[in-house]
Design an enzyme around this catalytic site. Structure first.
Site, short mmCIF file in Angstrom:
data_model
loop_
_atom_site.label_atom_id
_atom_site.label_comp_id
_atom_site.label_asym_id
_atom_site.label_seq_id
_atom_site.Cartn_x
_atom_site.Cartn_y
_atom_site.Cartn_z
N GLU A 55 0.82 -1.21 0.00
CA GLU A 55 0.00 0.00 0.00
C GLU A 55 0.86 1.26 0.00
O GLU A 55 0.60 2.22 -0.75
CB GLU A 55 -0.92 0.03 1.23
CG GLU A 55 -1.83 -1.18 1.35
CD GLU A 55 -1.25 -2.30 2.20
OE1 GLU A 55 -2.00 -2.86 3.01
OE2 GLU A 55 -0.04 -2.58 2.07
N GLY A 282 8.46 -41.33 -3.10
CA GLY A 282 7.97 -42.69 -3.13
C GLY A 282 6.85 -42.95 -2.14
O GLY A 282 6.51 -42.12 -1.30
N ALA A 288 3.67 -41.48 4.78
CA ALA A 288 4.00 -40.99 6.13
C ALA A 288 3.53 -39.57 6.32
O ALA A 288 2.98 -39.21 7.38
CB ALA A 288 5.51 -41.10 6.36
#
Length: 360
Positions: A55, A282, A288
């Site tokens: 701004e 993978g 996980a």
């Protein structure tokens, strides 16, 4: 309170110029100043930590008093605090801005409150304009601010029947060149790229972000390898221009690991000290992160091919154990985009329920 087409177009432009600013501890923010007749008077964006906010940058291009009665269109709620620079809400008030239109509220307690300060000063304020686009732009910054960890994108490629590799473990290449080009472009947008030692040993990836002609993008993600097995001396990864990090603790990332694995992954993420992590290591690593609730975005590249499993039952699914024992535990996703990349499809999704649901 309605929003004009002119203001929406100005917001779209503000989001575009916001991307000119660097990523980091500060958000990418753009601002456009509109005159009473809708003409663009000035524009600005945040150029980096310690520089004027968007701004103020926009206002700096105007003569004193030229913004009186104008509208400020900003991608993020004007801040209400003094840090290296003063409050943007005050700067807008002092400039005589009559109306402020912004996309997203500031999620940080220290900087929020600018909208209320503007309203108290007699300024007309409208929020939520092109909010979804602004969320996409600021997703990594918002995750870091609200959760104290990087924004995590989990990616994998699979066959139409959900396999990531053939029975012998080979996986290069399931998808075509257009999909691989898209992956490399997204790698270049990340700060770190995470894989497991299994991927390093099976595929010997370079983990660089490359253009279709083979040249390297200027920005390269830092490779991070998770797992106990050693990275071979002749691994392509050792030639990466940024080197690589190797984090041990493979027992914490296995299919049967529980809360300890989730906590460990979260610690690893925070210790990286980056904002955007790209996980493409993978099925074990991908699963996980999803199981731990650490996947903010999921990219699935789907090739129109079928692999099945080997004659002895050997199978390489794209994801593995996700902690789902009954259908009520399934990980529901919200599909946010779908792209055709040559013969392949890219599905972009995010968890239906996240810790940032209130911010979304």
């Amino acid at each position: 309170m309605t929003v004009s087409d002119t203001e929406r177009r100005a917001m779209a432009h503000a989001l575009e110029i916001a991307r000119r600013g660097p990523t980091g501890v500060n958000p990418q923010v753009g601002a456009v100043i509109l005159g009473p007749d809708g003409d663009v008077l000035a524009e600005g964006w945040h150029h980096g930590a310690g520089t004027p906010h968007a701004e103020v940058d926009a206002l700096s291009h105007l003569a004193p008093g030229a913004a009186r009665g104008a509208t400020a269109v900003v991608t993020l709620e004007p801040c209400n605090h003094t840090g290296r620079t003063g409050p943007c809400a005050v700067a807008l008030l002092e400039a005589g801005i009559a109306r402020v239109v912004y996309a997203l509220p500031d999620p940080t307690p220290v900087a929020s409150g600018g909208a209320d300060r503007l309203r108290a000063g007699g300024v007309s304020v409208k929020s939520g304009v092109l909010a979804d686009d602004a969320r996409d732009l600021l997703s990594s910054w918002t995750t870091m601010q609200m959760l104290g960890r990087p924004h995590v994108t989990v990616k994998w490629a699979q066959s139409l029947d959900g396999r990531a590799a053939a029975a012998d473990g080979t996986s290069q290449w399931i998808t075509g060149p257009d999909a691989r080009t898209d992956v490399h472009r997204r790698r270049a947008d990340a700060d770190a790229i995470v894989v497991g030692t299994g991927t390093v040993l099976a595929d010997d990836p370079a983990l660089t972000a490359r253009r279709p002609d083979g040249s390297l993008y200027e920005h390269q993600p830092l490779p991070v390898v998770l797992g106990d097995r050693a990275v071979p001396d002749d691994a392509a990864l050792r030639q990466h221009p940024r080197g690589f990090l190797h984090r041990s603790g493979a027992n914490l990332f296995g299919e049967h690991a529980g809360d300890e694995a989730s906590d460990s992954l979260l610690i690893e993420l925070r210790e990286l000290g980056v904002q955007r992590v790209f996980v493409e290591g993978g099925p074990t690593i991908a699963s996980a992160f999803i199981r731990a609730g650490l996947a903010d975005e999921i990219l699935v590249y789907i090739a129109p091919t079928l692999i099945g499993y080997g004659p002895d039952g050997t199978d390489h699914p794209a994801v593995r154990m996700l902690g789902v024992d009954t259908i009520d535990q399934q990980h529901r996703l919200q599909m946010t985009d779908l792209h055709r990349l040559g013969d392949d499809l890219l599905i972009i999704a995010r968890p239906s329920s996240t810790p940032l649901e209130g911010v979304r």
